[in-house]
Structures are given as structure tokens and as C-alpha cells.
Scaffold this motif. Structure first.
Motif, PDB file in Angstrom:
ATOM      1  N   MET A  67      -6.380   5.547 -15.241  1.00 40.43           N
ATOM      2  CA  MET A  67      -7.227   4.636 -14.464  1.00 40.43           C
ATOM      3  C   MET A  67      -8.003   3.686 -15.380  1.00 40.43           C
ATOM      4  N   ALA A  86       0.875   4.087  -2.759  1.00 41.16           N
ATOM      5  CA  ALA A  86       0.698   5.492  -2.392  1.00 41.16           C
ATOM      6  C   ALA A  86       1.814   6.349  -2.972  1.00 41.16           C
ATOM      7  N   GLN A 129      -6.783   0.616  -7.721  1.00 42.91           N
ATOM      8  CA  GLN A 129      -6.998   1.162  -6.379  1.00 42.91           C
ATOM      9  C   GLN A 129      -7.608   2.557  -6.441  1.00 42.91           C
ATOM     10  N   LEU A 130      -7.094   3.369  -7.368  1.00 37.42           N
ATOM     11  CA  LEU A 130      -7.640   4.714  -7.506  1.00 37.42           C
ATOM     12  C   LEU A 130      -9.103   4.672  -7.931  1.00 37.42           C
ATOM     13  N   SER A 131      -9.451   3.706  -8.764  1.00 39.70           N
ATOM     14  CA  SER A 131     -10.829   3.587  -9.236  1.00 39.70           C
ATOM     15  C   SER A 131     -11.768   3.062  -8.161  1.00 39.70           C
ATOM     16  N   SER A 132     -11.186   2.458  -7.112  1.00 33.75           N
ATOM     17  CA  SER A 132     -12.011   1.790  -6.093  1.00 33.75           C
ATOM     18  C   SER A 132     -12.052   2.546  -4.780  1.00 33.75           C
ATOM     19  N   GLN A 133     -11.541   3.765  -4.730  1.00 34.31           N
ATOM     20  CA  GLN A 133     -11.446   4.476  -3.454  1.00 34.31           C
ATOM     21  C   GLN A 133     -12.803   4.933  -2.944  1.00 34.31           C
ATOM     22  N   LYS A 134     -13.693   5.296  -3.852  1.00 34.78           N
ATOM     23  CA  LYS A 134     -14.999   5.809  -3.433  1.00 34.78           C
ATOM     24  C   LYS A 134     -15.969   4.659  -3.187  1.00 34.78           C
ATOM     25  N   GLN A 164       1.262   6.819  -6.615  1.00 35.19           N
ATOM     26  CA  GLN A 164       0.131   7.705  -6.865  1.00 35.19           C
ATOM     27  C   GLN A 164       0.575   9.161  -6.959  1.00 35.19           C
ATOM     28  N   ARG A 197     -18.624   5.473  -7.728  1.00 37.14           N
ATOM     29  CA  ARG A 197     -17.488   5.231  -8.625  1.00 37.14           C
ATOM     30  C   ARG A 197     -17.858   5.543 -10.073  1.00 37.14           C
ATOM     31  N   GLU A 240      -2.259  -2.114 -10.618  1.00 39.63           N
ATOM     32  CA  GLU A 240      -2.855  -2.139  -9.280  1.00 39.63           C
ATOM     33  C   GLU A 240      -3.181  -0.734  -8.798  1.00 39.63           C
ATOM     34  N   ASN A 247       0.819  -1.200   0.000  1.00 35.60           N
ATOM     35  CA  ASN A 247       0.000   0.000   0.000  1.00 35.60           C
ATOM     36  C   ASN A 247       0.854   1.253   0.000  1.00 35.60           C
TER      37      ASN A 247
END
Length: 906
Positions: free
Chosen positions: A507, A487, A586-591, A490, A596, A582, A483
Motif C-alpha cells: 500500500m 476487488a 483504494q486499500l489505503s482509502s477504505q477507512k 485485492q 487512515r 490504484e 472496481n
């Protein structure tokens, strides 16, 4: 010596006494009248011997005067001086008493001096003369002896001189010969230097050829199969699939050119691997440390290639391995066979027998084995002599004894890699150097982080660097967990306001399966419809290049020849590092799910995610669904009315479109890609007829038996792309007016569809068509005359349709055609007679039209808009007589440079 000294002293005293007396007489002789005559006579005597006395005084050291006589005279001269002084002091009144006495003394003094000079000095001089004569005689004898010696030495010298002259002459002759030899030697040295230089160049060439030779050895198996493909130009569907997915899929990908800090790791890895007791070697490290890079270097190492004789096989396992698919790829690569297996066990047993038949050392590289797939290693661990396995994984599998831990780069190597990625030059500003040190420290030696962040800062002003550093807080290492790594990566997505759309593009890359090449046109279709208000592909293409330049994706050009001058991306691929994928997911799944904008779903077997089983609204604009070979198309409905792009990634032989597609009223793009080994039968395709806004369809490796009968009223459809699809029977069974179904269709792409033998006439009814690309369809033998109806056509590409023998004369009606591409159409023997009527033609691509030997039609001079002809050397000569008729025409000879890197995931 003592006598000589004494004589010298006496002589000096004599001279001094004489001087005193002589001076006194001189002084008083004119003053004393009474003794004037005596003093005059004394003065005369003294004057006469003055010169002799001066010589005596000057040479007193050399003269041996008689001591007694001289001393007596000295006393007399001293008394004489006193006498003269007394005479000068006599008063006139006392003269009578003193005159006689003083006058007599003066006379005696004068006589004594005269006697000394006349007798003693003469005798002394005679004695001195005799002594001198004796000394001269002695010296003469010594001189004669010396002269005799000199004469003898002179004779010896003359003889020596003669010898020297003789030797000199010999020396001069030798010198002349030496000069000649020196000249020859210098010339020889020049030749040697020249030969040395040539030798060094030759050695460099040999080393280069040796390196190429090793690479060639690795590619022998591929080249053998590729040669058949080139000679026969892929005469069947299976051979096409072999070229695209099978033949090269197990070759070791070539490492990238610039690798830092891995040479020592490679030597250590080789030492471990070559140990006799090692059969399975696990290479483990955190994601992004360069495990795959290291094993690629291993597979291309000269010593390893020599050891395993080219029998080095590379398999990318990934998160969801398909064992039968892996074995099928190995069979196609090693044995040129495509068996179907009853089960995983059957596949493994047959592979074991195949490897035994090789009878030589074998190295199998299993790249990116996930923790859940540890049992896969056991399945490939055969008891075969000289057979070894190298595994890369983020987990160190403790069950296996031999493990190689790959550590992050040390600080110096990390700096070198970052500087290369950021294109930092020597002499960069102090501020940049300080910022660079901080960034390298934050990256913790992780190559992927160094490359991506370095690439994002490449060419940026110092303020951007400072802003980047200031925006990162001090704290934990990026190696604390994956992670942390994500990060850190990112942070490379902090785009400026005018580039913020790149984050959306990035993304979207997570919508495709891991370790798979992504067709560039698939991305372009998605990006244009989702993110570009102008709906022009050129912006999407520009941003694709921007992602490539920032190291966030890699654009793999299949062909590097000079003819790729018009943007044509149907054959280009995009790859992405697993860690970056990945990050995109992850960025697409944060909300939360409902918020989303893109939803990426990975389904194993029939295990749908929990949220899918519960009725809820999906507001995402992009939906990506990946299923494995065990999925049975048992769909559950979902409510996703906002979906504009649907990506379906499948692996099964049969696949049914989900029913919920028909309610996606805003759907603009659908991408269906089969990653399995065989084409998939696609059913339920008629659902698309209910989609009023669908503009782009791309199908890869699928078979649709009822395509033309089911696509009804897709009035918004503008582009359809079919890649490696079975369409021959479909096209031949059409019973409807397809032009009514696709009234706005503007682009058709048909690529590697090898069951297409004859182009149906109904394809020529799309009167608004602007681009028609039929490429690599090796069984297509002719085009219908009706192609002349496509009066709005601007681009016609027929490249690599190897059985196509001619272009129909009706092509003369394509007055808007700008690009005509018949490259690699080896059966075409002539150009259309009336090609001159293609008034708007700007580009003509005709490379490797091997049977096109006839002279070009004379009417070709009327192509006044023609600006570029791309061809091979032989075809270029046929254009020479016509070049004078064109003022702005460029005839470009395409280079023979086919890039095979696209055949493997890098």
C-alpha cells in the motif's frame, strides 16, 4: 483311347480270373488224390505265368490285349475253377464214372492256358513291342528335333551367357565405381549434413542477429547519444539529465519475454495502422487487458521498425499529463535540445516544425491517455505526410473514426499465462488442474489478474490453492467494472500471518506518482522507519524482493554486472502497474479519513481537497502529497501530529515546504522528489530544524542554497541522500560547525550532483559516519586529506567520478573500511602506497579504471582480510602475481552487461 480303355478292362478281368483259378488249384492240389497229376501240372503252369499275370494286371491300362482270345480264356479259367471245385467234391465211389471226363477237361484247360501264354502273349508282346518301337522312333525323332532346338538354344544361351558375362563384368566395374561413388556420396552427404547443420545454426544466428539488428536500429538514436556520454563520462549537468530522463524517455520500452495470446492482436493492429486513411488509431480496453503490452510489441515489430526507420516515439501520458514536459522529452530525444516554451501552444508549434524536419515516416505512441485528456490527442495530431498516432486508453474516444478494441484473453491463452505465472508443470495434480480452471475463469482473461494471482500461488501447496478458491464466492464477472477488477486483484493480497506486513509495504507504493520509477532506497528508508522495529534495512530489502517475486512490484536493476555482490540499492528502481497502484490507493482509502494510517493526496493546480479546508485531526502515519507544475505552494495548515513519513512529489521550478511540517514531531523520514524537467529551488527548509526524530532525508533534483546554514540541531538524523541536486554552492557557503548539527549522521549519499567540483572539508567532520557514497559526480576532481578523519567509515564508494585522479594518502587511516569502490574512475592512475593499512578491507571494486596501468603497490599483499576484487580483464592481470599471497581471495572479472531498461518505465 476307347480301345485302350477296353484293353485295360479285359486285362484286369484276365488277371482276376487267373487269380481265382490259381488260388483254387493251390487250395485243392494237396487234397485230391484222384486228379493229383493233372492238378500238379496245372499248378505248375499257373505258377510259371503268375509273375506275368501280375504284371499284366498292374499294367492293364497300358496293354492292349486281344479282346476275343482273352475273353475266351477267361471263360475257360472260370469253367476251370468250377471244374476244380467239382473235382474236389467227387466221392470216391463216383470216381470211376467221372475220372476220365474231368481229367480230360483239366488237361484241355492246361493246354489252353499254355497256348495263350506261348502264342497269343508272344504275338501280343511282339505287336506291343513294335508299337513301342514305333513310338520310341517317333519320340526319338521328336527328341532329336528337341535336341537340335536345345543345341541351338544352348548356342544362343552360350552366346547370351557370354554377353551376360561381358555385361556382368561391366556391371561389376560399374558396381565398383558405384561403390566408390557411394562412398564419396556418403562422405559428401556427411559433409552436406554437417554443412546443413552449420547452415541451420548460421541461419539461427542470422535470425538472432537480425532480431538484434532491428533492436539495434531502434536504439541507434539512443546509442549515438549514449556514446558521447560514455566517451566524455557526462561532463555537464544537462548531459546527465539527458541520460537519466531525456534521451531514453521516448524510446519504446522492450516488451517482456513471455507474452501469451497477443500475436493475432498484433497482426490485426498492424493491418489497421498501415491503412492509408488511418492517421489516429485508438487502442482501447479495460485497465489491465494489455494495451501497453500490445503497443510495445508494435514498436518492436520488425515490419513496423522497417516502415518507420526507427522514428518511433513512445510517450506515457498518464492521468495528469504535462504537455510542455512531454514536448521537452521529445526534443531531447530527437534533437538533443532542451528548449523552454512560453506556453503549451508554443511547445506544440515547435514540435510540429521539428517533426517536419525529419522528412521520414513517424509513429507517435501516446500511452495511457485518460478520458479527461482527450483534447491532448488533437494537439499532437499534425497534418504531416506519413505521420501517425497510436493511442491507448480505457475509453474509446468516439470522435476518432478508427478504433481497435483489445479483448481479454480467451480461455486457452488465459490458462497458458496463468500456468506460466504460477510455474505449473505438465502433469500437475488433478486437484491443481481443477482449481486452476476455476481461478482462470474468475480472472476473466485479464492479464494483470492472471499474472498477479498466478504469481501469488507459485510454489504454494495444493491446500493454499483450495483455500484461495473456496474463499472466493461465485458471482459477478470481474469485468463488470474497474472496481470488480480491483476487488479481484485485492484477493492476491491475502498474505499469511508471517507475511501480513507485505500488505503494508504494498500500500505504501501508492504514495508515488503514476508511471514514475520509484527509487528503491526511498522505499527502503520509508519501510525501515515505519515497519521494521530493528531499523535494519536488510528486512526492507528482503520484502522488496518478495513483492517483486509476487508480481506486485518490479525491481529494475540498472546494472547486471557481476560486481553487484554487496547489497547496494542506490541505483535500483521499482515500477508498478497502474492497476496495482490504484489497488494500493483504494486499500489505503477504505477507512474514514480520521482512521487512515496513510493519506495520499493529489493536488491539481491549487485545488486542495474539501476536507483540507476544514480543521480536523489527521492520524495517518504516512502522508503523500503530489502537486503539478501549476501549484503555487499556497498551503493551508493541517493537524497531522502522527506523521512519521512525509513524501512530497512536485513538478514546479520553485517549491516551498508547508509550514505544518514543523509540528510533525514524530516525523522520521522526508522524501522530496522533483519530477519536473529542471531542478526546483527548495525553500523554507529551515522548518526541519524543529523535528527531533527526523532520521532520514532524501532530496531529488532540487537546489537548496542555504542547506548547511539552516539544518540546525538535527540530532537524530542518521542518513541524508542527495540525487541530481545542485549542491556545489551550498556546500561551499557553509559558515557553521555542521558536525554539531548532525552528531549521529552515519550515512551520506551524493549521486549525480554534477556541480560538485570539490568536496568540502567539513564533510569529513562527521566522525561517526559509516557509509560515504559519492557516485556519478563527474566534475569531482579530488578528495580532501581530511577524509582520513572518518575513522569509523566502513564503506566508501566513489564509482563513476570520472575526473577523480587519485585517492589521498590519508585514506590509510580508515582502519575500519570494509568496502572500497572506485569502479569507472577512469582518471585514477594509482592506488595509495599505504593501502595495506586498510586492515579490515574485504571488498575492492575497481572495474574500468582505465588509466590504472601501473603495477599494484607491493604492500597490497598485507590486506589479509581481502576476500573479493571486482575488476575488468586488464586489471585482473595485474592481480595475478599477488594471488599466491592470499588464501581466500577471489578476483572476479565483471561482465560488460549494462542494462538500459531502467531508463524507461516498463
Amino acid at each position: 483311347m476307347a480301345g485302350l480303355v477296353a484293353g485295360g478292362v479285359v486285362g484286369a478281368a484276365f488277371g482276376e480270373g487267373f487269380a481265382n483259378l490259381h488260388g483254387t488249384v493251390k487250395h485243392v492240389v494237396g487234397q485230391i488224390i484222384m486228379f493229383k497229376s493233372e492238378l500238379k501240372r496245372l499248378e505248375s503252369t499257373l505258377d510259371g505265368i503268375a509273375a506275368t499275370v501280375r504284371e499284366i494286371k498292374e499294367r492293364s491300362q497300358a496293354l492292349n490285349f486281344p479282346e476275343e482270345e482273352t475273353k475266351s480264356l477267361i471263360k475257360q479259367m472260370e469253367k476251370g475253377k468250377e471244374l476244380v471245385d467239382k473235382c474236389s467234391k467227387i466221392k470216391r465211389w463216383n470216381y470211376c464214372f467221372k475220372a476220365y471226363s474231368y481229367s480230360s477237361k483239366l488237361s484241355k484247360l492246361n493246354e489252353a492256358i499254355e497256348k495263350f501264354c506261348q502264342v497269343n502273349l508272344i504275338v501280343q508282346n511282339t505287336r506291343n513291342g513294335l508299337e513301342t518301337l514305333s513310338l520310341v522312333s517317333q519320340n526319338t525323332r521328336v527328341g532329336l528335333e528337341t535336341l537340335t532346338g536345345v543345341n541351338q538354344n544352348t548356342r544362343v544361351g552360350l552366346e547370351t551367357l557370354a554377353e551376360v558375362n561381358h555385361n556382368t563384368r561391366i556391371g561389376l566395374e560399374a558396381l565398383a565405381e558405384l561403390n566408390q561413388n557411394t562412398t564419396i556420396g556418403l562422405e559428401t552427404l556427411a559433409d552436406v549434413n554437417n554443412n546443413t547443420r552449420i547452415g541451420l545454426e548460421t541461419l539461427a544466428e542470422v535470425n538472432r542477429n537480425k532480431r538484434i539488428g532491428w533492436k539495434t536500429l531502434t536504439a541507434v538514436n539512443e546509442s549515438k547519444r549514449t556514446l558521447d556520454l560514455v566517451l566524455k563520462h557526462v561532463e555537464s549537468q544537462n548531459s546527465d539529465m539527458k541520460k537519466k530522463y531525456g534521451t531514453f524517455s521516448c524510446a519504446v520500452p522492450e516488451p517482456k519475454d513471455h507474452i501469451v495470446g497477443f500475436n493475432l492482436h498484433l497482426e490485426e493492429l498492424k493491418r489497421e495502422l498501415l491503412k492509408e486513411e488511418v492517421s489516429v488509431l485508438i487502442v482501447t480496453a479495460l485497465g489491465g487487458c494489455g494495451k501497453t503490452t500490445l503497443v510495445k510489441m508494435l514498436g518492436w515489430d520488425e515490419e513496423i521498425i522497417g516502415k518507420y526507420m526507427g522514428n518511433i516515439f513512445f510517450v506515457n501520458v498518464s492521468k495528469t499529463p504535462n504537455l510542455k514536459g512531454i514536448v521537452q522529452n521529445l526534443f531531447s530525444y530527437i534533437a538533443d535540445k532542451y528548449p523552454e516554451f512560453q506556453s503549451d501552444e508554443d511547445a506544440i508549434n515547435q514540435l510540429k516544425q521539428l517533426l517536419k524536419q525529419i522528412g521520414q515516416p513517424i509513429l507517435l505512441i501516446l500511452d495511457d491517455v485518460w478520458p479527461e485528456s482527450e483534447s491532448l490527442i488533437d494537439k499532437f495530431n499534425f497534418n504531416i505526410p506519413n505521420y501517425k498516432i497510436v493511442v491507448t486508453s480505457r475509453k474509446a474516444f468516439s470522435r476518432f473514426k478508427f478504433t481497435f478494441k483489445l479483448n481479454p484473453l480467451d480461455h486457452e491463452d488465459a490458462k497458458k499465462l496463468f500456468c506460466h505465472s504460477a510455474s505449473m508443470q505438465d502433469g500437475s495434480s488433478y486437484t491443481l488442474e481443477e482449481d486452476m480452471k476455476k481461478i482462470v475463469r474468475y480472472c476473466g482473461g485479464l492479464p494483470i489478474a492472471l499474472e498477479v494471482i498466478g504469481g501469488s500461488l507459485c510454489g504454494q501447496p495444493v491446500e493454499v490453492w483450495q483455500s484461495k478458491v473456496m474463499g472466493w464466492s461465485e458471482g459477478h464477472s470481474i469485468f463488470d467494472s474497474d472496481n470488480e477488477v480491483l476487488a479481484c486483484l485485492q484477493k492476491s493480497l491475502d498474505f499469511s500471518a508471517d507475511k501480513i506486513i507485505l500488505k503494508e509495504y504494498f500500500m505504501d507504493l501508492g504514495s508515488f506518482p503514476e508511471d514514475q520509477r520509484i527509487p528503491a532506497t526511498a522505499l527502503i528508508d520509508i519501510w525501515t522507519e515505519l515497519h521494521e522495529s530493528s531499523k535494519n534495512d536488510v528486512h526492507a530489502i528482503a520484502n522488496l524482493h518478495e513483492l517483486n517475486s509476487r508480481n506486485l512490484a518490479s525491481l529494475v536493476m540498472k546494472r547486471k554486472d557481476a560486481e553487484e555482490v554487496s547489497y547496494y540499492y542506490n541505483e535500483e528502481l521499482v515500477t508498478q502497474h497502474d492497476l496495482l497502484r490504484e489497488l494500493a490507493i483504494q486499500l489505503s482509502s477504505q477507512k474514514p479519513l480520521i482512521e487512515r494510517t496513510r493519506l495520499i493526496v493529489d493536488i491539481r493546480e491549487n485545488n486542495l481537497p474539501d476536507w483540507w479546508m476544514k480543521p480536523q485531526l489527521i492520524n495517518a502515519r504516512l502522508l503523500s502529497i503530489s502537486t503539478d507544475e501549476l501549484f503555487s505552494s499556497s498551503w493551508c495548515n493541517i493537524q497531522a501530529p502522527e506523521i512519521e513519513a512525509l513524501i512530497l512529489n512536485l513538478r514546479t521550478r520553485k517549491y516551498t515546504l508547508p509550514e505544518f511540517v514543523k509540528i510533525m514531531a514524530k516525523l522520521k523520514v522526508i522524501i522530496v522528489t522533483n519530477y519536473g524537467f529542471f531542478p526546483a529551488e527548495l525553500s523554507n527548509f529551515q522548518l526541519l530544524s524543529s523535528l527531533p526524530n527526523l532520521k532520514r532525508i532524501r532530496l531529488e533534483k532540487v537546489s537548496i542554497s542555504s542547506l548547511c546554514n539552516t539544518l540546525v540541531q538535527l540530532r537524530s538524523l542518521k542518513k541524508i541522500s542527495l540525487f541530481m541536486c545542485n549542491i556545489g554552492q551550498t556546500f561551499g557557503n557553509s559558515t557553521i560547525q555542521v558536525s554539531d548539527s548532525f552528531p549521529n549522521l552515519m550515512e551520506i549519499n551524493i549521486d549525480y550532483c554534477n556541480d560538485l567540483v570539490e568536496l568540502p572539508t567539513w564533510l569529513c567532520e562527521f566522525l561517526h559516519l559509516k557509509k560515504f557514497n559519492i557516485t556519478n559526480c563527474h566534475k569531482l576532481s579530488e578528495l580532501p586529506e581530511e577524509i582520513g578523519k572518518l575513522v569509523d567509515l566502513e564503506e566508501l564508494r566513489l564509482r563513476s567520478c570520472t575526473e577523480l585522479s587519485e585517492l589521498p594518502e590519508s585514506i590509510r587511516s580508515l582502519h575500519k573500511l570494509r568496502i572500497l569502490d572506485i569502479s569507472n574512475c577512469i582518471s585514477i592512475i594509482k592506488l595509495p602506497k599505504h593501502i595495506s593499512e586498510l586492515h579490515k578491507l574485504k571488498e575492492l571494486h575497481m572495474k574500468d579504471c582505465l588509466r590504472l596501468h601501473k603495477q599494484l603497490p607491493s604492500s597490497i599483499t598485507e590486506l589479509k582480510e581481502l576476500r573479493l576484487v571486482v575488476c575488468d580483464e586488464e586489471r585482473a592481470t595485474s592481480w595475478e602475481p599477488f594471488e599466491e599471497f592470499f588464501s581466500n581471495l577471489k578476483v572476479m572479472v565483471a561482465k560488460k552487461d549494462v542494462n538500459l531498461k531502467w531508463l524507461t518505465k516498463s
